[in-house]
Design an enzyme around this catalytic site. Structure first.
Site, PDB file in Angstrom:
ATOM      1  N   LEU A  34      36.274  41.938  33.656  1.00  0.00           N
ATOM      2  CA  LEU A  34      35.920  40.528  33.815  1.00  0.00           C
ATOM      3  C   LEU A  34      36.287  39.694  32.592  1.00  0.00           C
ATOM      4  CD1 LEU A  34      32.415  40.942  35.514  1.00  0.00           C
ATOM      5  CD2 LEU A  34      34.664  40.696  36.589  1.00  0.00           C
ATOM      6  N   HIS A  35      36.692  38.460  32.858  1.00  0.00           N
ATOM      7  CA  HIS A  35      36.993  37.485  31.803  1.00  0.00           C
ATOM      8  C   HIS A  35      36.387  36.153  32.227  1.00  0.00           C
ATOM      9  CE1 HIS A  35      39.985  36.140  34.660  1.00  0.00           C
ATOM     10  NE2 HIS A  35      40.582  37.322  34.633  1.00  0.00           N
ATOM     11  N   GLY A  37      37.562  33.616  33.569  1.00  0.00           N
ATOM     12  CA  GLY A  37      37.956  33.148  34.908  1.00  0.00           C
ATOM     13  C   GLY A  37      36.966  33.660  35.947  1.00  0.00           C
ATOM     14  N   HIS A  38      36.716  34.971  35.917  1.00  0.00           N
ATOM     15  CA  HIS A  38      35.732  35.555  36.842  1.00  0.00           C
ATOM     16  C   HIS A  38      34.353  34.935  36.638  1.00  0.00           C
ATOM     17  CE1 HIS A  38      38.534  39.155  36.285  1.00  0.00           C
ATOM     18  NE2 HIS A  38      38.607  38.932  37.577  1.00  0.00           N
ATOM     19  N   GLY A 148      39.378  32.268  43.044  1.00  0.00           N
ATOM     20  CA  GLY A 148      40.076  31.472  42.045  1.00  0.00           C
ATOM     21  C   GLY A 148      41.389  30.903  42.572  1.00  0.00           C
ATOM     22  N   GLU A 149      41.692  29.693  42.138  1.00  0.00           N
ATOM     23  CA  GLU A 149      42.987  29.091  42.465  1.00  0.00           C
ATOM     24  C   GLU A 149      44.121  29.803  41.743  1.00  0.00           C
ATOM     25  OE1 GLU A 149      42.683  24.944  41.548  1.00  0.00           O
ATOM     26  OE2 GLU A 149      41.529  24.503  43.372  1.00  0.00           O
ATOM     27  N   LYS A 150      43.786  30.559  40.710  1.00  0.00           N
ATOM     28  CA  LYS A 150      44.782  31.357  39.994  1.00  0.00           C
ATOM     29  C   LYS A 150      45.625  32.164  40.984  1.00  0.00           C
ATOM     30  CE  LYS A 150      46.505  34.536  37.125  1.00  0.00           C
ATOM     31  NZ  LYS A 150      46.059  35.835  37.510  1.00  0.00           N
TER      32      LYS A 150
HETATM   33  P1  AMP Z   1      40.776  39.806  40.371  1.00  0.00           P
HETATM   34  O1  AMP Z   1      39.693  40.549  39.661  1.00  0.00           O
HETATM   35  O2  AMP Z   1      41.995  39.591  39.555  1.00  0.00           O
HETATM   36  O3  AMP Z   1      41.033  40.344  41.749  1.00  0.00           O
HETATM   37  O4  AMP Z   1      40.198  38.350  40.586  1.00  0.00           O
HETATM   38  C1  AMP Z   1      38.971  38.132  41.227  1.00  0.00           C
HETATM   39  C2  AMP Z   1      38.789  36.658  41.492  1.00  0.00           C
HETATM   40  O5  AMP Z   1      38.822  35.963  40.254  1.00  0.00           O
HETATM   41  C3  AMP Z   1      39.910  36.077  42.364  1.00  0.00           C
HETATM   42  O6  AMP Z   1      39.350  35.127  43.258  1.00  0.00           O
HETATM   43  C4  AMP Z   1      40.794  35.425  41.349  1.00  0.00           C
HETATM   44  O7  AMP Z   1      41.545  34.347  41.870  1.00  0.00           O
HETATM   45  C5  AMP Z   1      39.774  34.931  40.342  1.00  0.00           C
HETATM   46  N1  AMP Z   1      40.412  34.704  39.039  1.00  0.00           N
HETATM   47  C6  AMP Z   1      41.170  35.572  38.326  1.00  0.00           C
HETATM   48  N2  AMP Z   1      41.633  34.990  37.205  1.00  0.00           N
HETATM   49  C7  AMP Z   1      41.157  33.720  37.206  1.00  0.00           C
HETATM   50  C8  AMP Z   1      41.284  32.594  36.329  1.00  0.00           C
HETATM   51  N3  AMP Z   1      42.003  32.668  35.211  1.00  0.00           N
HETATM   52  N4  AMP Z   1      40.647  31.445  36.653  1.00  0.00           N
HETATM   53  C9  AMP Z   1      39.919  31.358  37.786  1.00  0.00           C
HETATM   54  N5  AMP Z   1      39.756  32.380  38.655  1.00  0.00           N
HETATM   55  C10 AMP Z   1      40.369  33.533  38.376  1.00  0.00           C
END
Ligand code: AMP
Length: 279
Positions: A34-35, A37-38, A148-150
């Site tokens: 997690l960072h 963004g999450h 996330g919109e990412k």
């Molecule tokens: P992941 O763990 O990469 O599958 O991401 C989980 C959720 O976090 C997804 O909805 C991603 O779009 C969102 N996410 C990942 N990175 C970011 C970010 N930098 N900003 C906003 N949301 C993010």
């Protein structure tokens, strides 16, 4: 206290009790590491729901590259501490056998919107995403889900799937959280070497320059070609796609202004980075 739950049955019991007392349950699906963004999604969920579940599951079905799956960063202890600090109620962290028990045979596939860009370069990726997200909605019974919109294309795939399958969940898209130098936060960023990390912000910079040029009336093709060249010149190994598309349908588009969205995927060393911005 964040309660860690690993079985779908235990989660169902917990959620059923919440729902009996009229609570709205929010879910944030993640793959962990997690960072901020999450955590921004968890905070949005906290603000817009009565109870918050964050799920962590590194979903083998959505990895088309076994090496990427093997090297995907995992640190549940650290993740749990971050979720505790943000007041998340439940961390749902099932093992692969809980999600895909023996005999599992169903695949959810969203046609059309899954095909270009990520779909073209990561065959099967969105089938894995659509399948696991459908399962997570079934397992969590959440009324709201935060993405996330990412991962712009993923967000559109999830919206399509929820509409098409009449899944009773509100999908909320949340803005991309970036490092100070513009690099979109990603769990994969920790795999960048120091030298690669220094190069990485060139991706967002080139996209912004292209967006500005297109807004200023430059031909889209020329602006995208310049951006590609700038990304490669900065030290990226390959630009998989750099497309201007309709934000909702993901059809190609060549004019600035809503709903135009610029989306990119590029390789930096062994790490694949994606990003997108409005134009
Ligand atoms: P992941 O763990 O990469 O599958 O991401 C989980 C959720 O976090 C997804 O909805 C991603 O779009 C969102 N996410 C990942 N990175 C970011 C970010 N930098 N900003 C906003 N949301 C993010």
């Amino acid at each position: 206290m964040t309660e860690v739950i690993r079985s779908a049955a235990a989660l169902r019991e917990k959620v059923a009790a919440w729902k009996r007392s009229g609570m709205l349950v929010g879910v944030v699906p993640t793959m962990g590491a997690l960072h901020d963004g999450h955590l921004s999604l968890a905070r949005a969920a906290r603000a817009q729901s009565d109870r918050v579940i964050v799920t962590i599951f590194v979903n083998p079905m959505q990895f088309n590259n076994p090496e990427d799956l093997k090297k995907y960063p995992r640190d549940e202890t650290r993740d749990l501490a971050l979720l505790e600090a943000d007041g998340v109620d439940v961390l749902f962290a099932p093992g692969p056998d809980e999600v895909y028990p023996e005999g599992f045979a169903t695949k959810v596939s969203v046609a059309g919107i899954s095909a270009p860009m990520e779909g073209a370069f990561r065959p099967g990726h969105f089938d894995g995403v659509a399948t696991v997200v459908s399962k997570l909605f079934g397992m969590t019974q959440a009324g709201r889900a935060f993405f996330g919109e990412k991962d712009w294309q993923q967000l559109q795939v999830v919206r399509r799937l929820v509409t098409d399958l009449n899944i009773p969940v509100d999908v909320i898209g949340c803005p991309t959280i970036r490092e100070d130098d513009g690099l979109a936060m990603s769990s994969r960023n920790v795999r960048l070497s120091d030298a690669e990390r220094a190069v990485a912000p060139a991706l967002h910079r080139a996209m912004q320059a292209a967006a500005e040029a297109i807004r200023g009336g430059a031909p889209t093709g020329a602006a995208l070609a310049d951006a590609r060249a700038a990304i490669l010149a900065a030290g990226f190994g390959a630009v998989e796609y750099l497309d201007l598309r309709h934000a909702g349908t993901l059809e190609p588009i060549d004019r600035a202004g809503p709903p135009a969205r610029l989306l990119v995927a590029a390789m930096l060393g062994e790490v694949r980075l994606i990003d997108n911005i409005a134009v």
